[in-house]
Scaffold this motif. Structure first.
Motif, PDB file in Angstrom:
ATOM      1  N   GLN A  70     -49.658 -68.856 -52.016  1.00  0.00           N
ATOM      2  CA  GLN A  70     -48.882 -67.771 -52.625  1.00  0.00           C
ATOM      3  C   GLN A  70     -47.935 -67.156 -51.597  1.00  0.00           C
ATOM      4  O   GLN A  70     -48.321 -66.986 -50.441  1.00  0.00           O
ATOM      5  CB  GLN A  70     -49.834 -66.707 -53.158  1.00  0.00           C
ATOM      6  CG  GLN A  70     -50.884 -67.208 -54.105  1.00  0.00           C
ATOM      7  CD  GLN A  70     -50.327 -67.588 -55.457  1.00  0.00           C
ATOM      8  OE1 GLN A  70     -49.431 -66.923 -55.971  1.00  0.00           O
ATOM      9  NE2 GLN A  70     -50.852 -68.640 -56.053  1.00  0.00           N
ATOM     10  N   PRO A  71     -46.724 -66.759 -52.012  1.00  0.00           N
ATOM     11  CA  PRO A  71     -46.102 -67.042 -53.314  1.00  0.00           C
ATOM     12  C   PRO A  71     -45.782 -68.529 -53.460  1.00  0.00           C
ATOM     13  O   PRO A  71     -45.569 -69.224 -52.468  1.00  0.00           O
ATOM     14  CB  PRO A  71     -44.839 -66.176 -53.296  1.00  0.00           C
ATOM     15  CG  PRO A  71     -44.517 -66.006 -51.849  1.00  0.00           C
ATOM     16  CD  PRO A  71     -45.825 -65.977 -51.122  1.00  0.00           C
ATOM     17  N   ILE A  72     -45.741 -68.990 -54.694  1.00  0.00           N
ATOM     18  CA  ILE A  72     -45.646 -70.420 -54.971  1.00  0.00           C
ATOM     19  C   ILE A  72     -44.198 -70.901 -54.848  1.00  0.00           C
ATOM     20  O   ILE A  72     -43.304 -70.412 -55.538  1.00  0.00           O
ATOM     21  CB  ILE A  72     -46.167 -70.731 -56.382  1.00  0.00           C
ATOM     22  CG1 ILE A  72     -47.583 -70.183 -56.568  1.00  0.00           C
ATOM     23  CG2 ILE A  72     -46.140 -72.236 -56.628  1.00  0.00           C
ATOM     24  CD1 ILE A  72     -48.093 -70.270 -57.996  1.00  0.00           C
ATOM     25  N   GLY A  89     -40.853 -61.719 -57.876  1.00  0.00           N
ATOM     26  CA  GLY A  89     -41.313 -61.793 -56.499  1.00  0.00           C
ATOM     27  C   GLY A  89     -42.386 -60.779 -56.151  1.00  0.00           C
ATOM     28  O   GLY A  89     -42.761 -60.646 -54.982  1.00  0.00           O
ATOM     29  N   SER A  90     -42.931 -60.055 -57.144  1.00  0.00           N
ATOM     30  CA  SER A  90     -44.020 -59.105 -56.901  1.00  0.00           C
ATOM     31  C   SER A  90     -45.028 -59.205 -58.040  1.00  0.00           C
ATOM     32  O   SER A  90     -44.685 -59.627 -59.148  1.00  0.00           O
ATOM     33  CB  SER A  90     -43.487 -57.671 -56.787  1.00  0.00           C
ATOM     34  OG  SER A  90     -42.863 -57.281 -57.991  1.00  0.00           O
ATOM     35  N   LEU A 139     -44.654 -66.188 -57.884  1.00  0.00           N
ATOM     36  CA  LEU A 139     -43.631 -67.176 -57.566  1.00  0.00           C
ATOM     37  C   LEU A 139     -42.789 -66.761 -56.373  1.00  0.00           C
ATOM     38  O   LEU A 139     -42.429 -65.592 -56.227  1.00  0.00           O
ATOM     39  CB  LEU A 139     -42.719 -67.393 -58.779  1.00  0.00           C
ATOM     40  CG  LEU A 139     -43.369 -67.988 -60.026  1.00  0.00           C
ATOM     41  CD1 LEU A 139     -42.320 -68.175 -61.120  1.00  0.00           C
ATOM     42  CD2 LEU A 139     -44.064 -69.311 -59.714  1.00  0.00           C
ATOM     43  N   ASP A 140     -42.468 -67.737 -55.557  1.00  0.00           N
ATOM     44  CA  ASP A 140     -41.452 -67.560 -54.526  1.00  0.00           C
ATOM     45  C   ASP A 140     -40.094 -67.714 -55.214  1.00  0.00           C
ATOM     46  O   ASP A 140     -39.790 -68.774 -55.775  1.00  0.00           O
ATOM     47  CB  ASP A 140     -41.631 -68.626 -53.442  1.00  0.00           C
ATOM     48  CG  ASP A 140     -40.664 -68.462 -52.278  1.00  0.00           C
ATOM     49  OD1 ASP A 140     -39.471 -68.180 -52.542  1.00  0.00           O
ATOM     50  OD2 ASP A 140     -41.071 -68.660 -51.128  1.00  0.00           O
ATOM     51  N   VAL A 141     -39.288 -66.667 -55.189  1.00  0.00           N
ATOM     52  CA  VAL A 141     -38.013 -66.690 -55.908  1.00  0.00           C
ATOM     53  C   VAL A 141     -36.827 -66.794 -54.947  1.00  0.00           C
ATOM     54  O   VAL A 141     -35.707 -66.396 -55.280  1.00  0.00           O
ATOM     55  CB  VAL A 141     -37.872 -65.459 -56.832  1.00  0.00           C
ATOM     56  CG1 VAL A 141     -38.876 -65.534 -57.966  1.00  0.00           C
ATOM     57  CG2 VAL A 141     -38.041 -64.153 -56.055  1.00  0.00           C
ATOM     58  N   SER A 142     -37.071 -67.352 -53.763  1.00  0.00           N
ATOM     59  CA  SER A 142     -36.001 -67.482 -52.773  1.00  0.00           C
ATOM     60  C   SER A 142     -34.848 -68.338 -53.279  1.00  0.00           C
ATOM     61  O   SER A 142     -33.670 -68.015 -53.053  1.00  0.00           O
ATOM     62  CB  SER A 142     -36.556 -68.082 -51.478  1.00  0.00           C
ATOM     63  OG  SER A 142     -37.575 -67.286 -50.935  1.00  0.00           O
TER      64      SER A 142
END
Length: 328
Positions: free
Chosen positions: A133-135, A255-256, A292-295
């Protein structure tokens, strides 16, 4: 060899033609209806949708006939059989078979009739149950799935791979997006078929209206979940179609995250329930955390704008205004 290395697409995203025919598969659902509203607000003039009664997407011949008649330029595939832990756990054959047929029929017809730009929508449940996490997007296919919804997840993974295959074999700039847990107007508030947030809204609001002394929720309340308002999701979909291209799916979220216990307490406050909350720990929790990783999404120039408190209050208001006509 990665999907990027195999990709055959040479395409620079740009603004979509506002007069181009745009088919939203699943336009009456939570996501599809929000996308329809967003596209209308953005000036699209030729939106096309069919209810499940008008067009059964599991019927291959009917789907091909529809595409032959309408010839859409753009497609968002938001149609799917969806449900919460109970429905997914009890009816895995339905979730696998129905979703595979919907996806294959729509994507094959879109390929045959030359859809220029297509967005396939999946779900964050495609990722391994114990993914770091985050994925990140590259966590796909690196571990075991959550068993309570693995059939649905496998269908959505198949959709991602079909998008990648179309890009590789035919060079079409089709893309995939994987949203986190969604909520908002148009959601399914069914006691047996809904996801966690709408299920809690209905449960607590009914308890508040009836004066019940307590509410009992499934599990321990400790799993952490990320929630995205569906209007934000719709905005992200259009943004990705106009600004992103690549074979890898894009995570769409905030992202949170918060615990289920925290979200239950917030909903109780919003609806005015003052009784006790109990937890049935004999029932499954599902995945411990799913953030989720929203990068990648941020790199494409988009971030969520609707806060959870704001979104939840408006969703409760919508639910109360429409409770008599909601699907069971």
């Amino acid at each position: 060899m990665s999907a990027d290395e195999r990709d055959q697409v040479d395409f620079n995203p740009s603004a979509l033609d506002r007069d181009g025919r745009f088919y939203i598969a699943g336009h009456r659902g939570l996501v599809g209806s929000a996308i329809w509203r967003r596209l209308e607000a953005e000036g699209f003039t030729d939106l096309v949708g069919r209810t499940s009664a008008e067009l059964d997407l599991k019927d291959r011949d009917a789907v091909f006939a529809f595409f032959a008649e309408t010839k859409p330029k753009y497609v968002v595939l938001a149609a799917a059989k969806v449900g919460g832990i109970l429905a997914n756990n009890n009816y895995p054959v339905d979730f696998l078979s129905d979703n595979l047929r919907i996806q294959v029929n729509v994507l094959d017809a879109a390929l045959k009739y030359g859809v220029a730009r297509l967005l396939f929508l999946g779900s964050s449940c495609i990722y391994p149950r114990l993914a770091p996490q985050p994925i990140r997007e590259d966590s796909l296919l690196t571990g075991h799935l959550e068993p309570t919804n693995d059939a649905y997840a496998i269908a959505k993974i198949a959709g991602i791979l079909q998008i990648q295959a179309v890009r590789r074999q035919y060079g079409l700039p089709w893309i995939s997006a994987m949203p986190t847990n969604l909520y908002g107007p148009g959601d399914n508030f069914s006691p047996t078929g809904s996801h966690v947030l709408p299920a809690l809204i209905r449960r607590y609001d009914e308890a508040a209206q009836s004066g019940a002394a307590s509410v009992t929720n499934w599990g321990t309340g400790t799993p952490r979940r990320e929630f995205l308002h569906v209007d934000d999701m719709a905005a992200a979909c259009l943004h990705l179609m106009e600004h992103y291209d690549g074979p890898e799916q894009v995570n769409v979220g905030t992202g949170s995250d918060v615990t289920i216990r925290e979200i239950a307490e917030s909903i109780a406050r919003v609806v005015g329930f003052t009784g006790a909350t109990e937890w049935d720990t004999s029932k499954p929790d599902g995945t411990p955390q799913k953030l989720l990783d929203v990068s990648k999404l941020a790199d494409a120039g988009w971030t969520a704008g609707i806060g959870l408190d704001e979104g939840m209050a408006s969703t409760v208001a919508w639910y109360r205004e429409n409770v008599e006509s909601l699907r069971e």
